[in-house]
Design a protein around this motif. Structure first.
Motif, mmCIF file in Angstrom:
data_model
loop_
_atom_site.group_PDB
_atom_site.id
_atom_site.type_symbol
_atom_site.label_atom_id
_atom_site.label_comp_id
_atom_site.label_asym_id
_atom_site.label_seq_id
_atom_site.Cartn_x
_atom_site.Cartn_y
_atom_site.Cartn_z
ATOM 1 N N GLU A 275 -9.015 7.441 5.074
ATOM 2 C CA GLU A 275 -9.487 8.440 4.101
ATOM 3 C C GLU A 275 -10.471 9.427 4.747
ATOM 4 O O GLU A 275 -10.536 10.588 4.375
ATOM 5 C CB GLU A 275 -10.145 7.746 2.897
ATOM 6 C CG GLU A 275 -9.105 7.191 1.940
ATOM 7 C CD GLU A 275 -9.719 6.363 0.818
ATOM 8 O OE1 GLU A 275 -9.340 6.597 -0.344
ATOM 9 O OE2 GLU A 275 -10.562 5.489 1.102
ATOM 10 N N LEU B 30 -8.301 1.413 5.609
ATOM 11 C CA LEU B 30 -7.965 2.467 4.655
ATOM 12 C C LEU B 30 -9.126 3.448 4.488
ATOM 13 O O LEU B 30 -8.924 4.649 4.328
ATOM 14 C CB LEU B 30 -7.551 1.865 3.305
ATOM 15 C CG LEU B 30 -6.223 1.087 3.322
ATOM 16 C CD1 LEU B 30 -5.962 0.423 1.978
ATOM 17 C CD2 LEU B 30 -5.048 1.996 3.704
ATOM 18 N N LYS B 31 -10.357 2.910 4.540
ATOM 19 C CA LYS B 31 -11.539 3.790 4.479
ATOM 20 C C LYS B 31 -11.525 4.763 5.660
ATOM 21 O O LYS B 31 -11.778 5.961 5.507
ATOM 22 C CB LYS B 31 -12.839 2.951 4.541
ATOM 23 C CG LYS B 31 -13.289 2.425 3.199
ATOM 24 C CD LYS B 31 -14.258 3.408 2.546
ATOM 25 C CE LYS B 31 -14.378 3.332 1.046
ATOM 26 N NZ LYS B 31 -13.252 2.933 0.229
ATOM 27 N N LEU C 294 -7.830 -4.583 5.918
ATOM 28 C CA LEU C 294 -7.022 -3.478 5.415
ATOM 29 C C LEU C 294 -7.936 -2.450 4.749
ATOM 30 O O LEU C 294 -7.821 -1.245 4.974
ATOM 31 C CB LEU C 294 -5.994 -4.013 4.400
ATOM 32 C CG LEU C 294 -5.195 -2.963 3.649
ATOM 33 C CD1 LEU C 294 -4.216 -2.268 4.597
ATOM 34 C CD2 LEU C 294 -4.420 -3.570 2.491
ATOM 35 N N ASP C 295 -8.877 -2.936 3.922
ATOM 36 C CA ASP C 295 -9.785 -2.027 3.218
ATOM 37 C C ASP C 295 -10.600 -1.188 4.200
ATOM 38 O O ASP C 295 -10.798 0.008 3.987
ATOM 39 C CB ASP C 295 -10.721 -2.816 2.290
ATOM 40 C CG ASP C 295 -9.975 -3.364 1.081
ATOM 41 O OD1 ASP C 295 -8.856 -2.878 0.822
ATOM 42 O OD2 ASP C 295 -10.487 -4.284 0.420
ATOM 43 N N ILE C 296 -11.054 -1.830 5.276
ATOM 44 C CA ILE C 296 -11.822 -1.091 6.284
ATOM 45 C C ILE C 296 -10.937 -0.006 6.898
ATOM 46 O O ILE C 296 -11.326 1.166 7.021
ATOM 47 C CB ILE C 296 -12.335 -2.049 7.396
ATOM 48 C CG1 ILE C 296 -13.274 -3.092 6.776
ATOM 49 C CG2 ILE C 296 -13.051 -1.267 8.509
ATOM 50 C CD1 ILE C 296 -13.703 -4.199 7.733
ATOM 51 N N GLU D 141 -6.565 -8.533 3.758
ATOM 52 C CA GLU D 141 -7.038 -7.507 2.819
ATOM 53 C C GLU D 141 -8.377 -6.881 3.215
ATOM 54 O O GLU D 141 -8.557 -5.663 3.124
ATOM 55 C CB GLU D 141 -7.129 -8.075 1.395
ATOM 56 C CG GLU D 141 -7.489 -7.001 0.383
ATOM 57 C CD GLU D 141 -7.277 -7.419 -1.062
ATOM 58 O OE1 GLU D 141 -7.039 -8.622 -1.319
ATOM 59 O OE2 GLU D 141 -7.363 -6.542 -1.938
ATOM 60 N N LEU D 142 -9.303 -7.729 3.651
ATOM 61 C CA LEU D 142 -10.633 -7.232 4.003
ATOM 62 C C LEU D 142 -10.539 -6.170 5.094
ATOM 63 O O LEU D 142 -11.148 -5.103 5.022
ATOM 64 C CB LEU D 142 -11.459 -8.417 4.506
ATOM 65 C CG LEU D 142 -12.936 -8.369 4.217
ATOM 66 C CD1 LEU D 142 -13.170 -8.500 2.721
ATOM 67 C CD2 LEU D 142 -13.637 -9.505 4.957
ATOM 68 N N VAL E 134 0.851 -1.185 0.000
ATOM 69 C CA VAL E 134 0.000 0.000 0.000
ATOM 70 C C VAL E 134 0.889 1.238 0.000
ATOM 71 O O VAL E 134 1.882 1.285 0.724
ATOM 72 C CB VAL E 134 -0.905 0.035 1.262
ATOM 73 C CG1 VAL E 134 -1.721 1.319 1.299
ATOM 74 C CG2 VAL E 134 -1.818 -1.169 1.289
ATOM 75 N N LYS F 29 -3.108 0.674 -3.913
ATOM 76 C CA LYS F 29 -2.923 -0.672 -3.376
ATOM 77 C C LYS F 29 -2.417 -1.575 -4.503
ATOM 78 O O LYS F 29 -2.970 -1.561 -5.587
ATOM 79 C CB LYS F 29 -4.281 -1.164 -2.878
ATOM 80 C CG LYS F 29 -4.213 -2.154 -1.760
ATOM 81 C CD LYS F 29 -5.581 -2.438 -1.191
ATOM 82 C CE LYS F 29 -6.361 -3.361 -2.076
ATOM 83 N NZ LYS F 29 -7.668 -3.739 -1.556
ATOM 84 N N SER G 242 -1.565 -5.511 -5.484
ATOM 85 C CA SER G 242 -1.544 -6.902 -5.022
ATOM 86 C C SER G 242 -0.781 -7.810 -5.979
ATOM 87 O O SER G 242 -0.508 -8.951 -5.660
ATOM 88 C CB SER G 242 -2.952 -7.410 -4.763
ATOM 89 O OG SER G 242 -3.790 -7.018 -5.799
#
Ligand code: ASP
Ligand code: MG
Length: 400
Positions: free
Chosen positions: A323, A319-320, A315-317, A312-313, A262, A333, A335
């Protein structure tokens, strides 16, 4: 000679394999030899037990889960002991608790606290091959515990430490290779590797032996060999670096495919923002690695890090959330990357290794996204499609 021999799950996956190990042990045991055997559960048994538990609940009670998972090893110890007895070879099987393995911690993730070896010692004196269930022990409440997946390596090395002898780990490969032979066919089997290098290689994705087991080996000075079950060759010897005469600059290259990289760009690189970023990541249970920071003009800069694909799942939370806190931040990101790590104890006393690595990358025009180093390793994030050509060239340059 006293020794602990450990046979992994794939080595005891069928009755024929168990019988062959029994024949081998009974033929090779000389009068006075003291042999302790640690076994894993047969083949995929532990996975299958886990599936059964998950048919009841995705989060089964962990005390009961430990009781269930430990039955896999209980099958293989009794079968191996039966096979030995049917060959008129004296033996006895012991569960972790019977063998005096006391553990502590959370169910399914226990640590070995102590091993009372009296019982094992007395059976050894009586000339019996003692077969101990790997991966399990008993806690202060008398409950059955397990040590976490892959834990029988730990059982074996801890037993060897308590019994003050060497530990032989038998598996389905002839030893530890300088590079995964599935990626690089010309990879060589390593003859000797230090505990430190092995720990780096295991952490960095070599996957042959459990890191915890190597840590225990280092702590108690247990010499460990890793080789193929009933195979013809001698395996790889894991020992103190003082026992390695020729200290190679690079001993091996490990490759881990399961990483995500990332980059967070275009934000004010100040301690408060960095703290916001990594708190969000930590709060979501994402395990970060390889952090690097770049600061440009007016403190506007970027930060990069890697983490396991499995996260990853979450990580996405995370990163949101980042932001939301830092609106202008740009998230990139990647992969399609792998992490390759060159490991070698010789790096401590040799300079110019990084320079050589960068020269290779430049020669073959391969891009890297990130680089970090430790005292005995250099890790790079590269494009997945470049893996083979980069690894081949590095192997050639460092003659491994
Ligand atoms: N049977 C356990 C597992 O599959 C322990 C081991 O094999 O080391 O994780
Ligand atoms: Mg294993």
């Amino acid at each position: 000679m006293r020794v602990v021999k450990k046979y992994g799950g794939s080595s005891v996956s069928t009755i024929d394999k168990i019988k062959n190990i029994a024949i081998h042990l009974s033929k090779n045991k000389k009068v006075g030899d003291e042999i302790v055997v640690v076994v894993s559960a047969m083949g995929k048994t532990t996975d299958n037990l886990m599936k059964l538990a998950n048919e009841i609940s995705l989060t089964p009670d962990i005390r009961e889960l430990d009781s269930l998972l430990s039955t896999g090893e209980q099958q293989s110890i009794s079968l191996l002991s039966m096979a030995l007895k049917s060959l008129d070879c004296k033996s006895i099987s012991l569960t972790g608790a019977q063998a005096g393995i006391k553990t502590t911690g959370l169910h399914t993730k226990n640590k070995i606290e102590s091993i009372k070896t009296e019982k094992i010692e007395s059976y050894l004196k009586a000339g019996k091959i003692v077969i101990v269930a790997g991966f399990q022990g008993v806690n202060e409440n008398g409950d059955i515990t397990t040590l976490g997946r892959g834990g029988s390596d730990t059982s074996a090395v801890a037993l060897a430490a308590a019994l003050r002898c060497e530990c032989e780990i038998y598996t389905d490969v002839p030893g530890i290779y300088s590079i995964d032979p599935r990626v690089y066919k010309k990879a060589k089997k390593i003859e000797r590797i230090s505990y430190e290098e092995m720990m780096e290689m295991a952490n960095l994705g070599a996957g042959v032996m459990e890191t915890r087991a190597v840590e225990i080996g280092k702590k108690y000075g247990v010499k460990i060999s890793v080789g193929e079950t009933l195979g013809p060759e001698t395996g790889t010897y894991i020992c103190d670096s003082s026992e390695i005469i020729e200290k190679k600059v690079v001993t091996g290259i490990s490759i881990s495919k399961n990483v995500i990289m990332v980059n967070l760009e275009n934000f004010l690189v100040i301690p408060k923002n960095i703290s916001i970023i990594f708190s969000a990541i930590a709060k979501n249970g994402v395990n970060v690695d390889m952090i690097s920071q770049n600061e440009g003009d007016n403190l506007i800069g970027s930060i990069g890090f890697t983490c396991p694909i499995a996260d990853e799942l979450f990580l996405d939370i995370a990163l949101k959330e980042v932001e939301n806190y830092i609106p202008d931040i740009q998230v990139i990101k990647r992969s399609e990357v792998v992490k390759i790590s060159l490991v070698g104890i010789g790096m401590i006393s040799n300079f110019g290794v990084a320079a050589k690595v960068f020269e290779v990358l430049s020669d073959i025009d391969a891009k890297f996204y990130q680089c970090t180093t430790s005292e005995i390793s250099i890790s790079l994030i590269i494009k997945i499609d470049d893996t083979i050509r980069v690894v081949e060239k590095l192997a050639e340059v460092f003659s491994i």
